[in-house]
Design a protein around this motif. Structure first.
Motif, mmCIF file in Angstrom:
data_model
loop_
_atom_site.group_PDB
_atom_site.id
_atom_site.type_symbol
_atom_site.label_atom_id
_atom_site.label_comp_id
_atom_site.label_asym_id
_atom_site.label_seq_id
_atom_site.Cartn_x
_atom_site.Cartn_y
_atom_site.Cartn_z
ATOM 1 N N PRO A 186 1.234 10.280 -2.503
ATOM 2 C CA PRO A 186 1.330 8.857 -2.835
ATOM 3 C C PRO A 186 2.669 8.241 -2.461
ATOM 4 O O PRO A 186 2.740 7.060 -2.099
ATOM 5 C CB PRO A 186 1.086 8.809 -4.349
ATOM 6 N N LYS A 187 3.729 9.033 -2.504
ATOM 7 C CA LYS A 187 5.041 8.529 -2.098
ATOM 8 C C LYS A 187 5.055 8.209 -0.606
ATOM 9 O O LYS A 187 5.587 7.175 -0.176
ATOM 10 C CB LYS A 187 6.135 9.541 -2.444
ATOM 11 N N GLU A 188 4.459 9.087 0.200
ATOM 12 C CA GLU A 188 4.386 8.847 1.647
ATOM 13 C C GLU A 188 3.598 7.572 1.943
ATOM 14 O O GLU A 188 3.990 6.764 2.789
ATOM 15 C CB GLU A 188 3.710 10.039 2.332
ATOM 16 N N VAL A 189 2.483 7.400 1.245
ATOM 17 C CA VAL A 189 1.646 6.224 1.469
ATOM 18 C C VAL A 189 2.366 4.960 1.032
ATOM 19 O O VAL A 189 2.351 3.940 1.732
ATOM 20 C CB VAL A 189 0.294 6.369 0.740
ATOM 21 N N ALA A 190 3.031 5.016 -0.119
ATOM 22 C CA ALA A 190 3.746 3.839 -0.629
ATOM 23 C C ALA A 190 4.810 3.363 0.355
ATOM 24 O O ALA A 190 5.042 2.159 0.499
ATOM 25 C CB ALA A 190 4.373 4.152 -1.980
ATOM 26 N N LYS A 191 5.442 4.295 1.037
ATOM 27 C CA LYS A 191 6.450 3.918 2.033
ATOM 28 C C LYS A 191 5.828 3.188 3.218
ATOM 29 O O LYS A 191 6.467 2.328 3.827
ATOM 30 C CB LYS A 191 7.178 5.176 2.530
ATOM 31 N N GLU A 192 4.575 3.537 3.551
ATOM 32 C CA GLU A 192 3.932 3.007 4.747
ATOM 33 C C GLU A 192 3.196 1.689 4.522
ATOM 34 O O GLU A 192 3.072 0.886 5.452
ATOM 35 C CB GLU A 192 2.944 4.043 5.304
ATOM 36 N N VAL A 193 2.689 1.466 3.311
ATOM 37 C CA VAL A 193 1.894 0.258 3.054
ATOM 38 C C VAL A 193 2.816 -0.959 3.007
ATOM 39 O O VAL A 193 3.797 -0.964 2.274
ATOM 40 C CB VAL A 193 1.122 0.384 1.725
ATOM 41 N N PRO A 194 2.514 -1.999 3.778
ATOM 42 C CA PRO A 194 3.349 -3.208 3.728
ATOM 43 C C PRO A 194 3.378 -3.787 2.315
ATOM 44 O O PRO A 194 2.372 -3.754 1.592
ATOM 45 C CB PRO A 194 2.645 -4.168 4.692
ATOM 46 N N ALA A 230 10.070 0.417 -5.454
ATOM 47 C CA ALA A 230 11.287 -0.206 -4.932
ATOM 48 C C ALA A 230 12.244 0.853 -4.387
ATOM 49 O O ALA A 230 12.835 0.681 -3.308
ATOM 50 C CB ALA A 230 11.960 -1.026 -6.029
ATOM 51 N N GLU A 231 12.369 1.953 -5.114
ATOM 52 C CA GLU A 231 13.233 3.055 -4.663
ATOM 53 C C GLU A 231 12.719 3.645 -3.358
ATOM 54 O O GLU A 231 13.493 3.878 -2.412
ATOM 55 C CB GLU A 231 13.265 4.134 -5.752
ATOM 56 N N LEU A 232 11.422 3.878 -3.271
ATOM 57 C CA LEU A 232 10.830 4.483 -2.070
ATOM 58 C C LEU A 232 10.959 3.573 -0.855
ATOM 59 O O LEU A 232 11.195 4.042 0.268
ATOM 60 C CB LEU A 232 9.357 4.803 -2.326
ATOM 61 N N LYS A 233 10.815 2.266 -1.072
ATOM 62 C CA LYS A 233 10.856 1.314 0.037
ATOM 63 C C LYS A 233 12.262 0.770 0.283
ATOM 64 O O LYS A 233 12.472 -0.041 1.186
ATOM 65 C CB LYS A 233 9.868 0.159 -0.227
ATOM 66 N N GLU A 234 13.200 1.192 -0.547
ATOM 67 C CA GLU A 234 14.616 0.811 -0.416
ATOM 68 C C GLU A 234 14.795 -0.708 -0.441
ATOM 69 O O GLU A 234 15.449 -1.299 0.418
ATOM 70 C CB GLU A 234 15.214 1.422 0.862
ATOM 71 N N VAL A 235 14.161 -1.305 -1.456
ATOM 72 C CA VAL A 235 14.302 -2.749 -1.693
ATOM 73 C C VAL A 235 14.612 -2.948 -3.172
ATOM 74 O O VAL A 235 14.542 -2.025 -3.984
ATOM 75 C CB VAL A 235 13.028 -3.528 -1.300
ATOM 76 N N GLU A 236 14.949 -4.175 -3.537
ATOM 77 C CA GLU A 236 15.247 -4.477 -4.931
ATOM 78 C C GLU A 236 13.965 -4.478 -5.771
ATOM 79 O O GLU A 236 12.893 -4.873 -5.291
ATOM 80 C CB GLU A 236 15.934 -5.836 -5.056
ATOM 81 N N PHE A 237 14.106 -4.073 -7.021
ATOM 82 C CA PHE A 237 12.965 -4.083 -7.939
ATOM 83 C C PHE A 237 12.333 -5.469 -8.028
ATOM 84 O O PHE A 237 11.100 -5.604 -8.032
ATOM 85 C CB PHE A 237 13.420 -3.630 -9.338
ATOM 86 N N GLU A 238 13.158 -6.510 -8.094
ATOM 87 C CA GLU A 238 12.638 -7.874 -8.239
ATOM 88 C C GLU A 238 11.732 -8.254 -7.075
ATOM 89 O O GLU A 238 10.748 -8.976 -7.245
ATOM 90 C CB GLU A 238 13.789 -8.879 -8.361
ATOM 91 N N GLU A 239 12.063 -7.751 -5.880
ATOM 92 C CA GLU A 239 11.233 -8.056 -4.717
ATOM 93 C C GLU A 239 9.847 -7.433 -4.864
ATOM 94 O O GLU A 239 8.829 -8.078 -4.574
ATOM 95 C CB GLU A 239 11.898 -7.554 -3.430
#
Length: 255
Positions: A186-194, A230-239
Motif C-alpha cells: 500500500p505504501k508503494e501504491v500511495a506514492k504512485e497514485v496522483p 503526506a510523509e510517503l508523498k513528501e508533501v505537507e499534511f494540510e495539502e
C-alpha cells in the motif's frame, strides 16, 4: 479538514458511545464522514445517523459476504433509498474470496447487479475487494463501471491494478494498513497514485492504523492515515487533507 470516506458508525461496536466517537472525530478536524450500510440492519442504522448529524452521509449497498441474501426486493429498496438527499453512493459491493460465505458465482451476480444500478442512478460505487483482484477488474470492465466510477475502498492491490482502476474512473482510497510497518505494497501504491485521485478512510471499527493496530478503530484516526500519506508523498499534511476532502466532495456531489 478531513473526510472519512468509509466508516461503520452503524456497527455494534459503537452502540454505546457513537456520540463521543463522533465528537472526537470532529475535534480532530474530520469535517464529513460517509457511513456505509451493507445489509438491512446497517442500512437502517446508517439512515438514522445521517438524519441526526448534518455532516454525515450514507452509502447503501449489499456486502459480497452476504450476497446470498440479496433479493430483488432488497435491490429495489436500495434503489428507492438512493433518492434520499444524503445517500451519496452505492455500496459497499464487490467480491470477498477470503470469507467465502457466499458462493463466488452468487457474489459476482450481486456485484454486477449493483454496478448496473449505480450506472442507472448515476451514482458512484464503493468497491470491496478481498483476494479477488483479477475478477474485480474483469467485472468492472465487462460492466462498463467507468460510467459510474467510485472508490476502490481500502485498496489492497498493486500499482498495476491501481492504474487500471484509475483508468476506469475510480479513486483509490487508503485506510489503516498504509500505516502498518510491514505493509510495503500500500505504501508503494500511495506514492504512485496522483493526489487528486486519492481518498482517505478508516473502515472503523476495523483496521485501526498504527499505533492503535489491533484495537477498535474510530474516525478520528483518519488523521493518522493522511499524515502517513503526506510523509510517503513528501508533501505537507494540510495539502493531503485539503485535496482528499475536495476529491471526496467532488465524487459524492457535496458542496
Amino acid at each position: 479538514m478531513l473526510f472519512d470516506t468509509h466508516v461503520h458508525l452503524n456497527a455494534d461496536q459503537f452502540e454505546d458511545d457513537a456520540e463521543e466517537v463522533i465528537k472526537r472525530a470532529r475535534e480532530k478536524g474530520v469535517e464529513h464522514m460517509v457511513v456505509v450500510g451493507f445489509d438491512e440492519k446497517t442500512i437502517n442504522k446508517a439512515l438514522k445517523l445521517i438524519e441526526t448529524y448534518d455532516f454525515l452521509y450514507a452509502a447503501v449497498g449489499w456486502h459480497p459476504v452476504d450476497a446470498v441474501d440479496l433479493t430483488d426486493d432488497y435491490l429495489a429498496w436500495i434503489e428507492e433509498l438512493s433518492d434520499h438527499p444524503k445517500v451519496v453512493a452505492i455500496g459497499e459491493t464487490g467480491l470477498d474470496y477470503y470469507w467465502d460465505k457466499s458462493p463466488k458465482d452468487i457474489q459476482q451476480e450481486a456485484f454486477r447487479k449493483q454496478i448496473r444500478l449505480a450506472k442507472k442512478l448515476n451514482m458512484p460505487l464503493i468497491i470491496h475487494d478481498r483476494e479477488a483482484h483479477e475478477d474485480i477488474v474483469d467485472i468492472l470492465k465487462e460492466e462498463n463501471a467507468e460510467e459510474a466510477g467510485g472508490i476502490m475502498h481500502c485498496f489492497q492491490g498493486d500499482v498495476k491494478m491501481a492504474k487500471q482502476c484509475l483508468e476506469m474512473n475510480f479513486y483509490i482510497s487508503f485506510g489503516g494498513p498504509v500505516t502498518f510497518k510491514n505493509a510495503k505494497l500500500p505504501k508503494e501504491v500511495a506514492k504512485e497514485v496522483p493526489l487528486n485521485r486519492l481518498l482517505v478512510e478508516t473502515d472503523a471499527p476495523f483496521l485501526a492504523p498504527h499505533p492503535y493496530r489491533g484495537k477498535r478503530n474510530e474516525p478520528s484516526y483518519v488523521k493518522l492515515v493522511a499524515e502517513k500519506i503526506a510523509e510517503l508523498k513528501e508533501v505537507e499534511f494540510e495539502e493531503v487533507a485539503n485535496q482528499t476532502t475536495e476529491n471526496a466532495k467532488k465524487l459524492f456531489g457535496i458542496s
